[in-house]
Design a protein around this motif. Structure first.
Motif, PDB file in Angstrom:
ATOM      1  N   PRO A 126      35.814  46.035  37.610  1.00  0.00           N
ATOM      2  CA  PRO A 126      37.159  45.930  38.200  1.00  0.00           C
ATOM      3  C   PRO A 126      38.225  45.645  37.146  1.00  0.00           C
ATOM      4  O   PRO A 126      37.931  45.456  35.959  1.00  0.00           O
ATOM      5  N   ALA A 127      39.468  45.603  37.585  1.00  0.00           N
ATOM      6  CA  ALA A 127      40.599  45.179  36.767  1.00  0.00           C
ATOM      7  C   ALA A 127      41.527  44.349  37.640  1.00  0.00           C
ATOM      8  O   ALA A 127      41.523  44.482  38.875  1.00  0.00           O
ATOM      9  N   VAL A 128      42.324  43.477  37.022  1.00  0.00           N
ATOM     10  CA  VAL A 128      43.259  42.639  37.761  1.00  0.00           C
ATOM     11  C   VAL A 128      44.610  42.642  37.058  1.00  0.00           C
ATOM     12  O   VAL A 128      44.694  42.731  35.837  1.00  0.00           O
ATOM     13  N   GLY A 129      45.673  42.551  37.833  1.00  0.00           N
ATOM     14  CA  GLY A 129      47.028  42.516  37.298  1.00  0.00           C
ATOM     15  C   GLY A 129      48.021  42.806  38.407  1.00  0.00           C
ATOM     16  O   GLY A 129      47.648  43.255  39.504  1.00  0.00           O
ATOM     17  N   ASP A 130      49.269  42.561  38.145  1.00  0.00           N
ATOM     18  CA  ASP A 130      50.325  42.774  39.133  1.00  0.00           C
ATOM     19  C   ASP A 130      50.642  44.267  39.192  1.00  0.00           C
ATOM     20  O   ASP A 130      51.412  44.784  38.386  1.00  0.00           O
ATOM     21  N   PRO A 147      49.099  38.745  40.854  1.00  0.00           N
ATOM     22  CA  PRO A 147      48.080  39.729  40.483  1.00  0.00           C
ATOM     23  C   PRO A 147      47.357  40.293  41.702  1.00  0.00           C
ATOM     24  O   PRO A 147      47.202  39.612  42.728  1.00  0.00           O
ATOM     25  N   GLU A 148      46.914  41.526  41.579  1.00  0.00           N
ATOM     26  CA  GLU A 148      46.017  42.148  42.540  1.00  0.00           C
ATOM     27  C   GLU A 148      44.699  42.482  41.844  1.00  0.00           C
ATOM     28  O   GLU A 148      44.637  42.551  40.615  1.00  0.00           O
ATOM     29  N   ILE A 149      43.666  42.678  42.635  1.00  0.00           N
ATOM     30  CA  ILE A 149      42.339  43.036  42.130  1.00  0.00           C
ATOM     31  C   ILE A 149      42.045  44.467  42.553  1.00  0.00           C
ATOM     32  O   ILE A 149      42.205  44.822  43.724  1.00  0.00           O
ATOM     33  N   VAL A 150      41.616  45.298  41.608  1.00  0.00           N
ATOM     34  CA  VAL A 150      41.254  46.681  41.913  1.00  0.00           C
ATOM     35  C   VAL A 150      39.792  46.886  41.553  1.00  0.00           C
ATOM     36  O   VAL A 150      39.365  46.576  40.434  1.00  0.00           O
ATOM     37  N   ALA A 151      39.019  47.383  42.524  1.00  0.00           N
ATOM     38  CA  ALA A 151      37.597  47.625  42.325  1.00  0.00           C
ATOM     39  C   ALA A 151      37.269  49.040  42.787  1.00  0.00           C
ATOM     40  O   ALA A 151      38.159  49.833  43.096  1.00  0.00           O
ATOM     41  N   SER A 152      36.000  49.348  42.845  1.00  0.00           N
ATOM     42  CA  SER A 152      35.537  50.676  43.230  1.00  0.00           C
ATOM     43  C   SER A 152      34.554  50.560  44.375  1.00  0.00           C
ATOM     44  O   SER A 152      33.735  49.633  44.413  1.00  0.00           O
ATOM     45  N   ALA A 153      34.637  51.497  45.306  1.00  0.00           N
ATOM     46  CA  ALA A 153      33.717  51.522  46.439  1.00  0.00           C
ATOM     47  C   ALA A 153      33.300  52.960  46.703  1.00  0.00           C
ATOM     48  O   ALA A 153      33.972  53.904  46.291  1.00  0.00           O
ATOM     49  N   GLY A 154      32.177  53.139  47.409  1.00  0.00           N
ATOM     50  CA  GLY A 154      31.735  54.476  47.752  1.00  0.00           C
ATOM     51  C   GLY A 154      30.523  54.911  46.963  1.00  0.00           C
ATOM     52  O   GLY A 154      29.872  54.116  46.277  1.00  0.00           O
ATOM     53  N   LEU A 155      30.211  56.198  47.037  1.00  0.00           N
ATOM     54  CA  LEU A 155      29.046  56.760  46.378  1.00  0.00           C
ATOM     55  C   LEU A 155      29.306  56.964  44.892  1.00  0.00           C
ATOM     56  O   LEU A 155      30.459  57.161  44.486  1.00  0.00           O
ATOM     57  N   PRO A 156      28.263  56.949  44.065  1.00  0.00           N
ATOM     58  CA  PRO A 156      28.467  57.072  42.617  1.00  0.00           C
ATOM     59  C   PRO A 156      29.262  58.305  42.201  1.00  0.00           C
ATOM     60  O   PRO A 156      30.043  58.243  41.254  1.00  0.00           O
ATOM     61  N   PHE A 157      29.067  59.438  42.888  1.00  0.00           N
ATOM     62  CA  PHE A 157      29.771  60.648  42.482  1.00  0.00           C
ATOM     63  C   PHE A 157      30.949  60.964  43.404  1.00  0.00           C
ATOM     64  O   PHE A 157      31.521  62.046  43.340  1.00  0.00           O
ATOM     65  N   ALA A 158      31.288  60.016  44.266  1.00  0.00           N
ATOM     66  CA  ALA A 158      32.454  60.174  45.128  1.00  0.00           C
ATOM     67  C   ALA A 158      33.049  58.802  45.413  1.00  0.00           C
ATOM     68  O   ALA A 158      33.330  58.444  46.554  1.00  0.00           O
ATOM     69  N   ALA A 159      33.218  58.018  44.348  1.00  0.00           N
ATOM     70  CA  ALA A 159      33.776  56.682  44.489  1.00  0.00           C
ATOM     71  C   ALA A 159      35.297  56.757  44.609  1.00  0.00           C
ATOM     72  O   ALA A 159      35.927  57.732  44.193  1.00  0.00           O
ATOM     73  N   THR A 160      35.898  55.727  45.202  1.00  0.00           N
ATOM     74  CA  THR A 160      37.348  55.597  45.259  1.00  0.00           C
ATOM     75  C   THR A 160      37.726  54.171  44.875  1.00  0.00           C
ATOM     76  O   THR A 160      36.911  53.247  44.977  1.00  0.00           O
ATOM     77  N   HIS A 165      46.094  38.982  45.832  1.00  0.00           N
ATOM     78  CA  HIS A 165      45.521  37.869  45.078  1.00  0.00           C
ATOM     79  C   HIS A 165      44.630  36.968  45.930  1.00  0.00           C
ATOM     80  O   HIS A 165      43.742  36.289  45.405  1.00  0.00           O
ATOM     81  N   ASP A 166      44.861  36.946  47.255  1.00  0.00           N
ATOM     82  CA  ASP A 166      44.072  36.098  48.141  1.00  0.00           C
ATOM     83  C   ASP A 166      42.916  36.832  48.802  1.00  0.00           C
ATOM     84  O   ASP A 166      42.242  36.290  49.677  1.00  0.00           O
ATOM     85  N   GLY A 167      42.678  38.075  48.410  1.00  0.00           N
ATOM     86  CA  GLY A 167      41.568  38.846  48.957  1.00  0.00           C
ATOM     87  C   GLY A 167      41.931  39.743  50.117  1.00  0.00           C
ATOM     88  O   GLY A 167      41.071  40.458  50.644  1.00  0.00           O
ATOM     89  N   THR A 168      43.191  39.754  50.540  1.00  0.00           N
ATOM     90  CA  THR A 168      43.624  40.635  51.622  1.00  0.00           C
ATOM     91  C   THR A 168      43.583  42.088  51.155  1.00  0.00           C
ATOM     92  O   THR A 168      44.133  42.406  50.090  1.00  0.00           O
TER      93      THR A 168
END
Length: 540
Positions: free
Chosen positions: A173-177, A184-197, A203-206
């Motif tokens: 992931p990465a974090v920043g405003d 700050p916000e948190i950006v991660a990845s979800a989904g299938l390995p070859f079709a992730a988004t 900042h509070d997990g919303t």
């Protein structure tokens, strides 16, 4: 090293934030008083000369005296520029024997193959603000199938909360405003390995947004944040995908690079290669302008992990690429300087497919780079000749490294974590610190940050099952010198391609990112702090 009350001016009226002080007790968290105020020293709209008044680089925490009450208060300088004329020199030093490492705290909750991140997400002192007087938080991605992201207190390891949902275990992931709201916000990845988004959270997990542009993320990838076009909120990128930070809407998707590995396992970065003021999106083999038009594209360059630094005598940056064929350096315009060097003698293939770090390892004022090659971790001069080579054990993965000048003596210790140990290497490649850990290794690496606001650096390193099928150490260990003698580091590490100027101390993203190769000239390393500002080690 000073406690928080000294280093950050948190609630100690009698303290002088510019005094070095002495090492604090490791049990003291330096919790800020609830009466501490947070004041912006300068408005970001007038930041073009940030730091040139001699107050130090405006990228980082600053101080001012509250003339009303006479107390020192936490302040955050918000201009998005660093002026090297305002940088303070590094003067603090620790004794040469300051490598009596011990575990400050650990957290055990599964396997982590990801670099931990550090940023302020919670209002720990209860003053209604999330600012530099609060204790930093650790963002930890855990799991090998359905990943979880945990938010931990930097001083104790206590869990604040967990992000909702399951996450792609392959992407750091990465974090920043990312939306210019000051948090700050948190950006991660979800989904299938070859079709992730990509998925973003407040900042509070919303939950904030889910992008629609898919990407491949096999076995290891990393998200980055930068304001590519200097307009509005920052952009977020991963693999070949670039999206708006505030909405997740797609901006462009770069064409696939040649080869499965290049398409699915990379950590792109951003830098102003052509000096036009905007940043290029850089994957190594190719680079793109903020609108998606090609800056350079050379299919003769073997795709790999890109780093940006000044690696010659001109003022322009170079792109350092570590690929399956070894070390390649490109000029700022994409022309090849040298290619596919393998100085350690390790064979091509996965032995070389690893991210690198850049720092001054010998105190001559010139940055070198260090990278793993399976059986070795080595530091190299800018022309790829060997400085030193150390034996390590990492034939299984693509682990990266970092560096930090723990003693403040002008020479950075190179750091690497292999399948069994975390190492810190001296100027000649000898291990001055060895700490047990276990890992099968992906692209994770140890980081250095002042994670508890005590005025001294700590090292954060994750663990998972090694190739013997054993996890010998806790998921996350926070390592310190037993007497807290290490030089203070910044209190933030927000992404895999961290290079100090890519993020402000409060987590905001610079509108105009200062060219790090003209300042500290480091990559995947943290900066030293004195008097609340970044300091610059003297050359030679």
């Amino acid at each position: 090293m000073a406690l928080c009350a000294v280093a950050l001016g948190c609630g100690d009226d009698a303290s002088n934030p510019f005094d070095s002080g002495t090492a604090g007790d490791s049990t003291t968290t330096g919790a800020p008083a609830t009466t501490a105020a947070t004041t912006a020293m300068a408005d970001s709209s007038s930041s073009s000369g940030g730091g040139s008044d001699g107050d130090g680089p405006s990228l980082d925490v600053g101080f001012r005296e509250d003339m009303g009450g006479g107390s020192k208060v936490c302040t955050m300088e918000t201009p998005a520029d660093i002026d090297p004329r305002g940088a303070v020199p590094c003067n603090d030093q620790a004794p040469p024997n300051s490598f009596d490492a011990e575990v400050q705290w650990s957290w055990d909750g599964g396997e982590s193959y990801h670099t931990p991140l550090v940023i302020n997400l919670t209002d720990d002192n209860g003053n209604g603000e999330i600012d530099v007087c609060d204790t930093p938080d650790v963002i930890l991605h855990v799991g090998t199938a359905a990943g979880k992201i945990h938010i931990l207190d930097g001083a104790t390891g206590a869990e604040h909360f967990q992000l909702p949902g399951n996450f792609d275990p392959n992407t750091t992931p990465a974090v920043g405003d990312i939306d210019d709201d000051g948090l700050p916000e948190i950006v991660a990845s979800a989904g299938l390995p070859f079709a992730a988004t990509m998925v973003a959270f407040e900042h509070d997990g919303t939950p904030k947004w889910t992008s629609t542009a898919p990407f491949s993320a096999m076995a290891g990838s990393a998200i980055g944040i930068a304001n590519l076009d200097n307009e509005g909120p920052a952009e977020v990128y991963v693999a070949g995908v670039v999206v708006r930070g505030d909405t997740g809407a797609s901006i462009f998707t770069a064409p696939p690079q040649a080869g499965l590995l290049a398409a699915a396992l990379t950590a792109p970065t951003a830098a102003d290669l052509d000096g036009d003021g905007t940043l290029e999106f850089i994957r190594g083999q190719d680079a793109y302008h903020p609108d998606g038009s090609v800056y350079y594209d050379d299919d003769m360059v073997v795709p790999g992990f890109p780093q940006v630094a000044n690696l010659d005598d001109d003022e322009d940056p170079e792109v350092l690429i570590i690929s399956t064929e070894g070390i390649t350096v490109l000029e700022h315009d994409g022309t090849t300087k040298y290619a596919n060097e393998r100085p350690s003698g390790d064979p091509n293939g996965f032995s070389w497919f690893r991210p690198a770090t850049v720092h001054d390892f010998d105190g001559d004022g010139i940055s070198e780079y260090a990278v793993s090659s399976a059986s070795h971790y080595a530091a190299y001069h800018r022309d790829a000749t060997v400085m030193w080579i150390a034996n390590v054990q990492d034939p299984s993965g693509v682990a990266a490294g970092t560096a930090f000048d723990f003693l403040g003596d002008g020479t950075a210790e190179a750091m690497f974590a292999d399948e069994y140990h975390l190492f810190a290497f001296d100027v000649d490649g000898s291990a001055v610190m060895t700490v047990d850990r276990s890992s099968g290794t992906l692209i994770e690496y140890p980081i250095v940050a002042d994670v508890d606001n005590d005025g001294a650096a700590e090292v954060l390193v994750v663990s998972n099952r090694n190739f013997d099928g054993e996890q010998l150490t806790p998921t996350l260990q926070v390592i310190k010198d037993s007497q807290d003698r290490w030089i203070q580091a910044r209190r933030i590490w927000n992404q895999h391609t961290y290079h100090v100027t890519n993020v402000n101390e409060d987590g905001t993203i610079p509108d105009f990112e200062p060219p790090h190769w003209k300042l500290l000239n480091t990559f995947r390393t943290n900066a030293q702090i004195e008097g609340g500002t970044v300091c610059v080690p003297p050359a030679g």
